[in-house]
Write a protein that holds these residues in place. Structure first.
Motif, PDB file in Angstrom:
ATOM      1  N   ASN A   3       2.818  10.632   0.823  1.00 20.57           N
ATOM      2  CA  ASN A   3       3.567   9.383   1.037  1.00 20.57           C
ATOM      3  C   ASN A   3       3.332   8.369  -0.084  1.00 20.57           C
ATOM      4  O   ASN A   3       3.044   7.200   0.173  1.00 20.57           O
ATOM      5  N   LYS A   5       3.717   5.592  -2.832  1.00 21.86           N
ATOM      6  CA  LYS A   5       4.560   4.431  -3.063  1.00 21.86           C
ATOM      7  C   LYS A   5       4.026   3.676  -4.274  1.00 21.86           C
ATOM      8  O   LYS A   5       2.834   3.717  -4.580  1.00 21.86           O
ATOM      9  N   ASP A   7       2.489   0.702  -6.090  1.00 25.55           N
ATOM     10  CA  ASP A   7       1.625  -0.373  -5.613  1.00 25.55           C
ATOM     11  C   ASP A   7       1.601  -1.544  -6.586  1.00 25.55           C
ATOM     12  O   ASP A   7       1.993  -2.645  -6.243  1.00 25.55           O
ATOM     13  N   GLU A 154      -0.830  -1.073   5.769  1.00 25.23           N
ATOM     14  CA  GLU A 154       0.221  -1.890   5.166  1.00 25.23           C
ATOM     15  C   GLU A 154       0.553  -3.089   6.060  1.00 25.23           C
ATOM     16  O   GLU A 154       0.803  -4.187   5.564  1.00 25.23           O
ATOM     17  N   LYS A 207      12.375   9.264  -9.112  1.00 23.27           N
ATOM     18  CA  LYS A 207      12.013   8.463  -7.947  1.00 23.27           C
ATOM     19  C   LYS A 207      11.080   9.268  -7.067  1.00 23.27           C
ATOM     20  O   LYS A 207      11.154  10.497  -7.017  1.00 23.27           O
ATOM     21  N   GLN A 210      10.133   8.726  -0.950  1.00 22.29           N
ATOM     22  CA  GLN A 210      10.288   7.666   0.047  1.00 22.29           C
ATOM     23  C   GLN A 210      10.223   6.276  -0.581  1.00 22.29           C
ATOM     24  O   GLN A 210       9.846   5.306   0.073  1.00 22.29           O
ATOM     25  N   GLU A 211      10.631   6.181  -1.837  1.00 21.70           N
ATOM     26  CA  GLU A 211      10.470   4.929  -2.579  1.00 21.70           C
ATOM     27  C   GLU A 211      11.756   4.592  -3.320  1.00 21.70           C
ATOM     28  O   GLU A 211      12.407   5.468  -3.890  1.00 21.70           O
TER      29      GLU A 211
END
Length: 251
Positions: A3, A5, A7, A154, A207, A210-211
């Motif tokens: 997962n 992402k 930051d 988060e 990409k 999930q971003e």
């Protein structure tokens, strides 16, 4: 992949205590001291994605740390390798399971260093802690991203930091300049499960699954990073060049 992402991106600057963006277009808030590395920081949040402005407060400590197994692959090593030239150095991808991420990377044949327990202390004595994982790529021409897992969820971090967010802005892309686009594209696609969403002779756009943030890989004579930020209150694009870094703003 765990997962992943975006930051934050790291912008090294000198005399950090007196720094503000031109016109204070982005607001900065105090960060704290990284006693382990001899550095300190300020932060510019858009949401949970942010820009870390990092300065050196103990140059001798920093030079000693980069001789260690951890330090030679860390983001601070790039500061010394660049002879303390200001600008963007690398960026971090966030994970919620850094130990499993390490296993997944090493199963792909990618050597790692960490996880490493980290923390900083602000002027009020408040502690923030996290773990870092580095790729064992000390001689890479382009400093690869590293990985971070915060000690809070988060939701907890958003509740704490939301007052510092600047919702006018949103990080849209990281511009990646490299002398070897094919290598970077292939590595990031294979290592991080990034997807190629567009490619032509000028740029390959990657990409994370999930971003929304794009990673735009371009052929260049040098290796480095710029940032693209959406400004919801402008009608025309504009650029800011400050302390060795380029910020591109789009409507």
């Amino acid at each position: 992949m765990q997962n992943l992402k975006f930051d934050h991106i790291i912008h090294y600057i000198k005399h950090i205590d007196e720094f503000q963006y031109p016109g204070e277009i982005l607001k900065v808030v105090p960060g704290g001291l990284h006693n382990r590395y001899g550095t300190h920081n300020k932060l510019a949040y858009t949401d949970l994605a942010y820009i870390e402005l990092i300065g050196v407060n103990d140059e001798e400590k920093l030079k000693k740390v980069i001789k260690t197994n951890e330090g030679r692959v860390s983001f601070i090593a790039k500061i010394v390798q660049d002879n303390f030239k200001q600008g963007f150095k690398t960026f971090a991808l966030r994970t919620d399971n850094i130990d499993k991420l390490k296993d997944e990377l090493e199963a792909k044949g990618v050597e790692t260093v960490g996880p490493i327990q980290m923390g900083r202390e602000n002027k009020k004595g408040e502690q923030t802690s996290w773990q870092l994982l580095y790729l064992n790529q000390p001689h890479a021409d382009l400093k690869p991203p590293f990985f971070i897992q915060w000690n809070k969820t988060e939701e907890e971090r958003k509740a704490t930091l939301e007052s510092k967010f600047q919702p006018q802005f949103k990080i849209k892309a990281i511009e990646v300049q490299t002398t070897d686009t094919e290598q970077v594209v292939n590595q990031w696609r294979d290592w991080f499960d990034m997807e190629v969403i567009e490619s032509d002779n000028d740029v390959t756009i990657l990409k994370l699954p999930q971003e929304a943030i794009e990673f735009r890989i371009r052929k260049a004579r040098k290796n480095g990073y710029d940032i693209v930020i959406q400004d919801k209150e402008t009608e025309a694009p504009y650029n800011i060049t400050t302390r060795g870094a380029e910020y591109h703003f789009l409507p």
